[in-house]
Design a protein around this motif. Structure first.
Motif, short mmCIF file in Angstrom:
data_model
loop_
_atom_site.label_atom_id
_atom_site.label_comp_id
_atom_site.label_asym_id
_atom_site.label_seq_id
_atom_site.Cartn_x
_atom_site.Cartn_y
_atom_site.Cartn_z
N UNK A 26 -1.60 -0.23 12.67
CA UNK A 26 -2.03 -1.59 12.36
C UNK A 26 -3.49 -1.85 12.70
N UNK A 27 -4.02 -1.14 13.67
CA UNK A 27 -5.39 -1.37 14.12
C UNK A 27 -6.42 -0.52 13.36
N UNK A 28 -5.97 0.33 12.45
CA UNK A 28 -6.83 1.31 11.78
C UNK A 28 -7.57 0.68 10.59
N UNK A 29 -8.91 0.54 10.68
CA UNK A 29 -9.65 -0.08 9.57
C UNK A 29 -9.54 0.72 8.26
N UNK A 30 -9.55 2.05 8.33
CA UNK A 30 -9.44 2.86 7.11
C UNK A 30 -8.07 2.72 6.46
N UNK A 31 -7.05 2.47 7.28
CA UNK A 31 -5.70 2.24 6.75
C UNK A 31 -5.65 0.92 5.98
N UNK A 32 -6.39 -0.07 6.46
CA UNK A 32 -6.42 -1.37 5.79
C UNK A 32 -7.15 -1.27 4.44
N UNK A 33 -8.12 -0.36 4.33
CA UNK A 33 -8.87 -0.18 3.08
C UNK A 33 -7.95 0.30 1.96
N UNK A 34 -7.01 1.22 2.28
CA UNK A 34 -6.14 1.77 1.24
C UNK A 34 -4.92 0.90 0.96
N UNK A 35 -4.61 -0.02 1.87
CA UNK A 35 -3.40 -0.84 1.74
C UNK A 35 -3.30 -1.60 0.42
N UNK A 36 -4.40 -2.23 -0.07
CA UNK A 36 -4.27 -3.01 -1.31
C UNK A 36 -3.89 -2.18 -2.55
N UNK A 37 -4.31 -0.91 -2.62
CA UNK A 37 -4.00 -0.14 -3.83
C UNK A 37 -2.83 0.83 -3.67
N UNK A 38 -2.24 0.91 -2.51
CA UNK A 38 -1.09 1.82 -2.33
C UNK A 38 0.11 1.43 -3.20
N UNK A 39 0.43 0.13 -3.40
CA UNK A 39 1.56 -0.19 -4.28
C UNK A 39 1.38 0.37 -5.69
N UNK A 40 0.17 0.37 -6.21
CA UNK A 40 -0.08 0.92 -7.55
C UNK A 40 0.11 2.43 -7.56
N UNK A 41 -0.27 3.10 -6.49
CA UNK A 41 -0.07 4.55 -6.39
C UNK A 41 1.42 4.86 -6.32
N UNK A 42 2.15 4.10 -5.52
CA UNK A 42 3.60 4.29 -5.39
C UNK A 42 4.27 4.12 -6.76
N UNK A 43 3.83 3.13 -7.51
CA UNK A 43 4.40 2.89 -8.83
C UNK A 43 4.04 4.01 -9.81
N UNK A 44 2.80 4.47 -9.75
CA UNK A 44 2.32 5.51 -10.67
C UNK A 44 3.05 6.83 -10.45
#
Length: 104
Positions: A26-44
Motif C-alpha cells: 500500500x505504501x509503494x509509489x510505483x505500485x500506485x502508478x500501475x494500479x489505474x491500468x491493471x484492470x485493462x491488462x487483466x481484461x486483455x
C-alpha cells in the motif's frame, strides 16, 4: 484481482492453469502508478488468473520466492513458475504487457 492472504491460499490458487501474481504494498509509489491500468491488462489477458500479494502481509512468501523489489510479477503454469518480472524499477504498462506476451 483476488488478494492472496496466506501461503496456503497462494499454493492452492497457482495449481491450476496459468496465473500471474502481483507483489505489491500500500505504501509503494510505483505500485500506485500501475494500479489505474491493471484492470485493462487483466481484461486483455483473460487466459491468465491474476492475484495480488501484499508484501507486508506475506513477507515469508516473498523471501521464499526471492521477491525484494515491488511491484513484481511472477507467473505460474499448473503450480510451476513460468516467468518473472522482478526488479526494483518502476514498470510501464508496455513492459508489463511485454512480460505477459513473453509467457504466451
Amino acid at each position: 484481482m483476488t488478494e492472496i492472504n496466506s501461503i496456503e491460499q497462494f499454493k492452492e490458487l497457482i495449481q491450476n492453469g496459468k496465473s500471474i501474481v502481483l507483489f505489491t504494498a500500500n505504501w509503494c509509489p510505483d505500485c500506485m502508478v500501475i494500479k489505474p491500468f491493471m484492470p485493462a491488462i487483466v481484461e486483455k489477458y483473460s487466459d491468465f488468473k491474476f492475484y495480488t500479494v501484499n508484501r507486508d502481509n506475506l513477507m515469508d512468501l516473498c523471501v521464499e520466492l526471492d521477491i525484494f523489489g515491488i511491484p513484481s510479477f511472477v507467473a505460474f503454469h499448473n503450480g510451476v513458475e513460468s516467468g518473472r518480472f522482478v526488479n526494483k524499477d518502476r514498470k510501464t504498462r508496455q513492459q508489463i504487457e511485454d512480460f505477459i506476451e513473453s509467457l504466451v
